[in-house]
Scaffold this motif. Sequence first.
Motif, PDB file in Angstrom:
ATOM      1  N   ASN A 145      -2.274  -4.883   4.531  1.00  0.00           N
ATOM      2  CA  ASN A 145      -3.239  -3.978   5.220  1.00  0.00           C
ATOM      3  C   ASN A 145      -2.738  -3.109   6.331  1.00  0.00           C
ATOM      4  O   ASN A 145      -3.466  -1.844   6.502  1.00  0.00           O
ATOM      5  CB  ASN A 145      -4.630  -4.424   5.200  1.00  0.00           C
ATOM      6  CG  ASN A 145      -5.707  -3.293   5.247  1.00  0.00           C
ATOM      7  OD1 ASN A 145      -5.568  -2.134   4.568  1.00  0.00           O
ATOM      8  ND2 ASN A 145      -6.898  -3.553   5.845  1.00  0.00           N
ATOM      9  N   SER A 146      -2.169  -3.879   7.257  1.00  0.00           N
ATOM     10  CA  SER A 146      -2.013  -3.339   8.629  1.00  0.00           C
ATOM     11  C   SER A 146      -0.468  -3.844   9.196  1.00  0.00           C
ATOM     12  O   SER A 146      -0.386  -3.831  10.197  1.00  0.00           O
ATOM     13  CB  SER A 146      -2.879  -3.927   9.700  1.00  0.00           C
ATOM     14  OG  SER A 146      -2.610  -5.253   9.424  1.00  0.00           O
ATOM     15  N   TYR A 171       0.596  -1.424  -0.127  1.00  0.00           N
ATOM     16  CA  TYR A 171      -0.017   0.077  -0.091  1.00  0.00           C
ATOM     17  C   TYR A 171       0.908   1.257  -0.111  1.00  0.00           C
ATOM     18  O   TYR A 171       1.869   1.213   0.529  1.00  0.00           O
ATOM     19  CB  TYR A 171      -1.003  -0.112   1.170  1.00  0.00           C
ATOM     20  CG  TYR A 171      -2.078  -0.920   1.305  1.00  0.00           C
ATOM     21  CD1 TYR A 171      -3.174  -0.928   0.772  1.00  0.00           C
ATOM     22  CD2 TYR A 171      -1.563  -2.314   1.467  1.00  0.00           C
ATOM     23  CE1 TYR A 171      -4.146  -1.919   0.830  1.00  0.00           C
ATOM     24  CE2 TYR A 171      -2.455  -3.239   1.556  1.00  0.00           C
ATOM     25  CZ  TYR A 171      -3.577  -3.069   1.046  1.00  0.00           C
ATOM     26  OH  TYR A 171      -4.849  -3.944   1.179  1.00  0.00           O
ATOM     27  N   ASP A 203      -2.437   4.447   1.727  1.00  0.00           N
ATOM     28  CA  ASP A 203      -3.576   3.534   1.996  1.00  0.00           C
ATOM     29  C   ASP A 203      -4.279   2.997   0.818  1.00  0.00           C
ATOM     30  O   ASP A 203      -5.501   2.609   0.865  1.00  0.00           O
ATOM     31  CB  ASP A 203      -4.696   4.386   2.811  1.00  0.00           C
ATOM     32  CG  ASP A 203      -4.093   4.611   4.421  1.00  0.00           C
ATOM     33  OD1 ASP A 203      -3.252   3.739   4.732  1.00  0.00           O
ATOM     34  OD2 ASP A 203      -4.427   5.557   4.939  1.00  0.00           O
TER      35      ASP A 203
END
Length: 150
Positions: free
Chosen positions: A89-90, A68, A71
């Motif tokens: 994603n995290s 990413y 975001d």
Amino acid sequence: MITLTLLHPIQSVPVQRWCFESASVVRIGRSNDNDVIIYSAVVSRHHVELWNHANGWEIINFGANGTYVDDRPIAQVSVADGMTIRLGNSGPKIRIRVGATLKPDTISRPPQPQYIAQEDESKEKSTAWPFGVGIIEDDEEGAQTYIDLD
């Protein structure tokens, strides 16, 4: 020259740094055959590659959990000096600097986790890690790896 900096997940300060002066490809992932090895559950064995072309560096995602920028998931994108990518994603964040040379004294480290001593009824002490803290391990060659405890 390209410099990659692993950022602390909460404080966004540098945790570890890798510099590549003449590399044409830099591989990042969980597997030991990568140039940058990051042990995290969301990082694929061969997660992302940075390629040095005549017109600059390019990021190519191979990770199952994605890569990413701002975001937004990317498949392939040109590197901009100072940009930050996130693996998964995290997952862990990596800041990319192109053409900049950093002096060793500019590397700052986040505060090291403190053990919290607690006394129970038997007066024995136990330790607990604060929530959201990771540790840094050294291997035999002096390289350090950030391990996320979340």
